[in-house]
Design a protein around this motif. Structure first.
Motif, PDB file in Angstrom:
ATOM      1  N   LEU A   3       0.846  -1.191   0.000  1.00  0.00           N
ATOM      2  CA  LEU A   3       0.000   0.000   0.000  1.00  0.00           C
ATOM      3  C   LEU A   3       0.880   1.239   0.000  1.00  0.00           C
ATOM      4  N   GLU A   4       0.447   2.285  -0.678  1.00  0.00           N
ATOM      5  CA  GLU A   4       1.126   3.573  -0.636  1.00  0.00           C
ATOM      6  C   GLU A   4       0.102   4.682  -0.547  1.00  0.00           C
ATOM      7  N   GLY A   5       0.365   5.614   0.335  1.00  0.00           N
ATOM      8  CA  GLY A   5      -0.520   6.752   0.511  1.00  0.00           C
ATOM      9  C   GLY A   5      -0.110   7.518   1.742  1.00  0.00           C
ATOM     10  N   SER A   6      -0.932   8.448   2.142  1.00  0.00           N
ATOM     11  CA  SER A   6      -0.633   9.174   3.379  1.00  0.00           C
ATOM     12  C   SER A   6      -0.740   8.200   4.555  1.00  0.00           C
ATOM     13  N   TYR A   7      -0.099   8.554   5.633  1.00  0.00           N
ATOM     14  CA  TYR A   7      -0.158   7.718   6.846  1.00  0.00           C
ATOM     15  C   TYR A   7      -1.624   7.468   7.228  1.00  0.00           C
ATOM     16  N   GLU A   8      -2.410   8.529   7.231  1.00  0.00           N
ATOM     17  CA  GLU A   8      -3.809   8.406   7.633  1.00  0.00           C
ATOM     18  C   GLU A   8      -4.574   7.473   6.696  1.00  0.00           C
ATOM     19  N   ALA A   9      -4.347   7.589   5.394  1.00  0.00           N
ATOM     20  CA  ALA A   9      -5.056   6.744   4.431  1.00  0.00           C
ATOM     21  C   ALA A   9      -4.671   5.274   4.577  1.00  0.00           C
TER      22      ALA A   9
END
Length: 104
Positions: free
Chosen positions: A48-54
């Protein structure tokens, strides 16, 4: 937490006898796909890659889904890489190997 891109790996290991474990894994992958987060399904885990929150939101949604759907027991192996000063991506970590493979 910051808003830089983080890189994570999520592996679901259902401990069940009610149905084939892959069916639970497929449902987890559907949750990841529906999130819209960048991901790559692999034979042992999903990156997975994205913002920490996402990324954490997806992690919680998978676990909540399993509990709500009645999965008896499961193990989640979760790895998270965070770089304080900027984004970290999977491509950054493997690009040198892809370049090497292309030259061979």
């Amino acid at each position: 937490m910051h808003t830089h891109t983080v890189n994570a790996s999520l592996q679901l290991v259902p401990i069940v006898e009610d149905r084939h474990p892959y069916e639970w894994v497929d449902e987890a992958i559907d949750i990841i796909k529906a999130s819209g987060i960048a991901h790559e399904v692999g034979p042992f885990s999903t990156v997975l890659e994205g913002s920490y929150e996402a990324v954490m939101h997806v992690f919680h949604n998978v676990n909540d889904h399993l509990q709500q759907r009645g999965c008896a027991e499961w193990i989640v192996n979760f790895q998270l890489q965070v770089r304080a000063g900027g984004p970290i991506t999977g491509e950054e970590k493997v690009e040198k190997f892809r370049d090497l493979d292309r030259r061979m």
